[in-house]
Scaffold this motif. Sequence first.
Motif, PDB file in Angstrom:
ATOM      1  N   PRO A   1       0.844  -1.196   0.000  1.00 40.92           N
ATOM      2  CA  PRO A   1       0.000   0.000   0.000  1.00 40.92           C
ATOM      3  C   PRO A   1       0.886   1.256   0.000  1.00 40.92           C
ATOM      4  CG  PRO A   1      -0.122  -1.155   2.096  1.00 40.92           C
ATOM      5  CD  PRO A   1       0.714  -1.992   1.210  1.00 40.92           C
ATOM      6  N   PRO A   2       0.453   2.298  -0.734  1.00 41.02           N
ATOM      7  CA  PRO A   2       1.303   3.483  -0.894  1.00 41.02           C
ATOM      8  C   PRO A   2       1.788   4.081   0.421  1.00 41.02           C
ATOM      9  CG  PRO A   2      -0.879   3.817  -1.839  1.00 41.02           C
ATOM     10  CD  PRO A   2      -0.760   2.382  -1.517  1.00 41.02           C
TER      11      PRO A   2
ATOM     12  N   VAL B   1      -6.806   7.577  -4.287  1.00 40.50           N
ATOM     13  CA  VAL B   1      -5.727   6.972  -3.505  1.00 40.50           C
ATOM     14  C   VAL B   1      -4.661   8.019  -3.186  1.00 40.50           C
ATOM     15  CG1 VAL B   1      -4.009   5.156  -3.447  1.00 40.50           C
ATOM     16  CG2 VAL B   1      -6.159   4.744  -4.574  1.00 40.50           C
TER      17      VAL B   1
ATOM     18  N   GLN C   1      -5.826  10.212  -0.319  1.00 37.37           N
ATOM     19  CA  GLN C   1      -5.668   9.456   0.927  1.00 37.37           C
ATOM     20  C   GLN C   1      -4.211   9.427   1.365  1.00 37.37           C
ATOM     21  OE1 GLN C   1      -6.894   5.748   1.897  1.00 37.37           O
ATOM     22  NE2 GLN C   1      -9.048   6.243   1.940  1.00 37.37           N
ATOM     23  N   SER C   2      -3.331   9.154   0.404  1.00 36.71           N
ATOM     24  CA  SER C   2      -1.915   9.072   0.722  1.00 36.71           C
ATOM     25  C   SER C   2      -1.404  10.413   1.221  1.00 36.71           C
ATOM     26  CB  SER C   2      -1.104   8.655  -0.500  1.00 36.71           C
ATOM     27  OG  SER C   2      -1.695   7.574  -1.135  1.00 36.71           O
TER      28      SER C   2
END
Lengths: 260, 292
Positions: B144-145, B227, B230-231
Amino acid sequence: MISEAMIGKHRLKWIQTILVYIGFLLIWWITVDKTRFVSVRTFPSLSGVIASADKLVKYGYAGTSLASDVLSSLELLLASLIVASIFGTALGLLMGTSRKIYWLINPLFNLFRSISPIAWIPIAILWFGINPRAEGFIILYAAITPCIINTIVGVRSLDSSLTEYALVAGAGRWRRVKSVVIPGALPSIMTGIRLSLQISWMALVAAELVGSKAGIGHIMIIASRELQPNIVLIGMLLIALCAGVMDLGIRRLEAKFISW
Amino acid sequence: MVSKDIEAPRFPMASSGETELRPRTRGWRIAEIVGIGHLRWMLGEAVLSIAVFLLGWQLMVQYGVINDRFIPSPLQVLATLETLLSSPFAGNTIQSDALASLILFAIAYVAGLVAGLLLAVVIEFSIFGKAVIRRLVDLVRYVPPIAWVPFAILWFGTSILAPAFVIFMGSFSPIMLNALSGLQSVPQELIEYSETTGRNRARIISDVMLPASLGQLVAGMRIGSGVGWQSLIGAELIIGTTGLGYLIEQAQQNLDPQIMVGGMVAIGILGASIDVVFALVERYTHKVGITV
């Protein structure tokens, strides 16, 4: 229906894969270990990773053993994922089969969906303190969304003649849901659970990086503060391994359950 | 157990007459169900449902059912947001934090977009890409990033590059994977046909294959933006020195739930706005894009 030529091709691919990875390891070894092209203080080296892995397995890191860290991460993830998929699917079924409930819940669902789970981490820590309950809350919050959405999609895209037939055949609401809607929506539900798994990993790692007392993310963040790039890399590999294996497992499960 | 009520089926999927005209793709179905196509409807029932929720929340906090040290009431949050607009918290007002987050997001996202596209083309059209790069990408696919944060700290310290790197990793991989599957789904006949028209390889990629895979590409861009956002929040929480993630992290250090929830509301609004922009782009490409 697998011909010999295909097996040959398959094997060739495997050999290719192994060769590429060996080449990658070699390049890594030359640039970091041998020539010190990049600093070993910030970049993991092949020999360093092997040495750290050995130490990690023997003595653990940051006060806990490696096995307990991995297990605590996996335990938390699985428990939250199971709870999320049960509640998410149930809520999705309710929202998918009843217009009224859908109208009632969907606006709120969208409202909360727009706040990313990671943004809940500080307030979860305020509510629960730095402990697994806070992390579990974050994972639950993240994992439930894809379950709900995909269950609704699954229910909505059912062939309406099937449910109409069940209705005509005199099946009650619960019978219809149990024997027509759930089996019909199952492929979509499984897709939702698989997406949930991916998001769960992201939430778990984020929660562990921000505040935790154990877990793979906990090891990684301490290692990065103590300038231990080798341990950070081992943590990442562990995550990739666990996430990959679990994803494959769910795919297998999907293929087994949805055989029709 | 025979039910007696034989009335019109209450199941919503029984009434699918009007949706028949729209393309029956998965993305559209999701868009329909989650509510982009339901703007009119959202103004009616949605407002009611949310209003009831907010009112309940407000009353519960006001009458002490929920302690406001844990959850502030909506009115308190609103007041906090208003104060944050004029008086800085942790060095910045909320609008400058939001701006910092947005600029960082935009730069890192564009970098991720360019890299993802280029890599997808390289992987699809070169033997080296297929044999080597593809396998390296597969290696980090399940990471996951957010897990890049520790390395970002090691490599970039507390500079702005650290969160940028995490956003880049977050937006890059969905964009690349979607672009790749888009390129792979272009029918072989179309490519062969355009070869007969005398285009060279670069022209085929730019004139035929990219437009034909535009739908997938834009879908990937939208996922990547989500994403990436979120990151961004995650990275700012852990290593930020500005931005909305840093704001809620500082609020947590001060045990101030009002600022925390205020920051979360701001994060939600900006995240949703970004998603709406991409949803509109997606809708537009569905209208103008080549459908194969």
